[in-house]
Scaffold this motif. Structure first.
Motif, mmCIF file in Angstrom:
data_model
loop_
_atom_site.group_PDB
_atom_site.id
_atom_site.type_symbol
_atom_site.label_atom_id
_atom_site.label_comp_id
_atom_site.label_asym_id
_atom_site.label_seq_id
_atom_site.Cartn_x
_atom_site.Cartn_y
_atom_site.Cartn_z
ATOM 1 N N ASP A 37 0.827 -1.208 0.000
ATOM 2 C CA ASP A 37 0.000 0.000 0.000
ATOM 3 C C ASP A 37 0.860 1.256 0.000
ATOM 4 O OD1 ASP A 37 -2.261 -1.592 0.025
ATOM 5 O OD2 ASP A 37 -2.679 -1.284 2.168
ATOM 6 N N GLN A 38 1.904 1.245 0.807
ATOM 7 C CA GLN A 38 2.814 2.397 0.864
ATOM 8 C C GLN A 38 3.521 2.590 -0.469
ATOM 9 O OE1 GLN A 38 3.075 4.674 3.252
ATOM 10 N NE2 GLN A 38 4.536 5.801 2.007
ATOM 11 N N ILE A 70 2.363 1.840 -3.409
ATOM 12 C CA ILE A 70 1.395 2.417 -4.349
ATOM 13 C C ILE A 70 1.313 3.923 -4.162
ATOM 14 C CG2 ILE A 70 -1.058 2.525 -4.943
ATOM 15 C CD1 ILE A 70 -1.116 -0.542 -4.284
ATOM 16 N N VAL A 71 1.243 4.368 -2.916
ATOM 17 C CA VAL A 71 1.199 5.803 -2.625
ATOM 18 C C VAL A 71 2.473 6.473 -3.126
ATOM 19 C CG1 VAL A 71 1.184 7.520 -0.765
ATOM 20 C CG2 VAL A 71 -0.368 5.563 -0.668
ATOM 21 N N GLU A 72 3.626 5.853 -2.888
ATOM 22 C CA GLU A 72 4.896 6.418 -3.333
ATOM 23 C C GLU A 72 4.954 6.515 -4.857
ATOM 24 O OE1 GLU A 72 7.779 3.904 -1.459
ATOM 25 O OE2 GLU A 72 7.487 4.816 0.501
ATOM 26 N N LEU A 73 4.461 5.488 -5.550
ATOM 27 C CA LEU A 73 4.440 5.523 -7.011
ATOM 28 C C LEU A 73 3.538 6.647 -7.516
ATOM 29 C CD1 LEU A 73 4.229 1.728 -7.895
ATOM 30 C CD2 LEU A 73 6.048 3.291 -8.586
ATOM 31 N N MET A 74 2.391 6.797 -6.888
ATOM 32 C CA MET A 74 1.420 7.809 -7.323
ATOM 33 C C MET A 74 1.911 9.225 -7.064
ATOM 34 S SD MET A 74 -2.103 5.925 -6.159
ATOM 35 C CE MET A 74 -3.168 7.227 -6.715
ATOM 36 N N THR A 75 2.763 9.387 -6.068
ATOM 37 C CA THR A 75 3.254 10.724 -5.727
ATOM 38 C C THR A 75 4.665 10.981 -6.239
ATOM 39 O OG1 THR A 75 3.986 9.943 -3.555
ATOM 40 C CG2 THR A 75 1.779 10.903 -3.678
ATOM 41 N N GLY A 76 5.193 10.049 -7.055
ATOM 42 C CA GLY A 76 6.495 10.255 -7.683
ATOM 43 C C GLY A 76 7.686 10.054 -6.765
ATOM 44 N N GLN A 77 7.488 9.396 -5.635
ATOM 45 C CA GLN A 77 8.591 9.151 -4.706
ATOM 46 C C GLN A 77 9.411 7.941 -5.163
ATOM 47 O OE1 GLN A 77 7.362 9.143 -0.551
ATOM 48 N NE2 GLN A 77 5.450 10.142 -1.153
ATOM 49 N N ASN A 127 6.265 -5.058 -10.339
ATOM 50 C CA ASN A 127 6.171 -4.084 -11.430
ATOM 51 C C ASN A 127 7.541 -3.789 -12.039
ATOM 52 O OD1 ASN A 127 3.391 -3.810 -11.274
ATOM 53 N ND2 ASN A 127 3.497 -2.122 -9.824
#
Length: 70
Positions: free
Chosen positions: A24-25, A27-34, A59
């Protein structure tokens, strides 16, 4: 112990819940460009080591391999 008992599925434990949290973390990092930090996980369960790829690791492996269709 019979062969059937050895192959039974193991109930979900807190270790697997941690893997879900890491995914889950990621996914959030991918979505926010981290930058993704964790591509693999490893923990002990029942005297055995469980290792695998996180969602980000899957991925990344697919991206490097290329040509994978879902």
């Amino acid at each position: 112990m019979s062969e059937e008992k050895k192959d039974e599925m193991v109930p979900v434990t807190t270790e697997y819940e941690v893997v879900d949290q890491v995914d889950d973390q990621a996914i959030v990092e991918l979505m926010t460009g981290q930058t993704i930090q964790d591509y693999v996980y490893s923990f002990k369960q029942g005297g055995r080591v469980v290792e695998g790829l996180t969602l980000a690791g899957i991925n990344e492996a697919a991206n490097r391999r290329g040509g994978i269709q879902v």
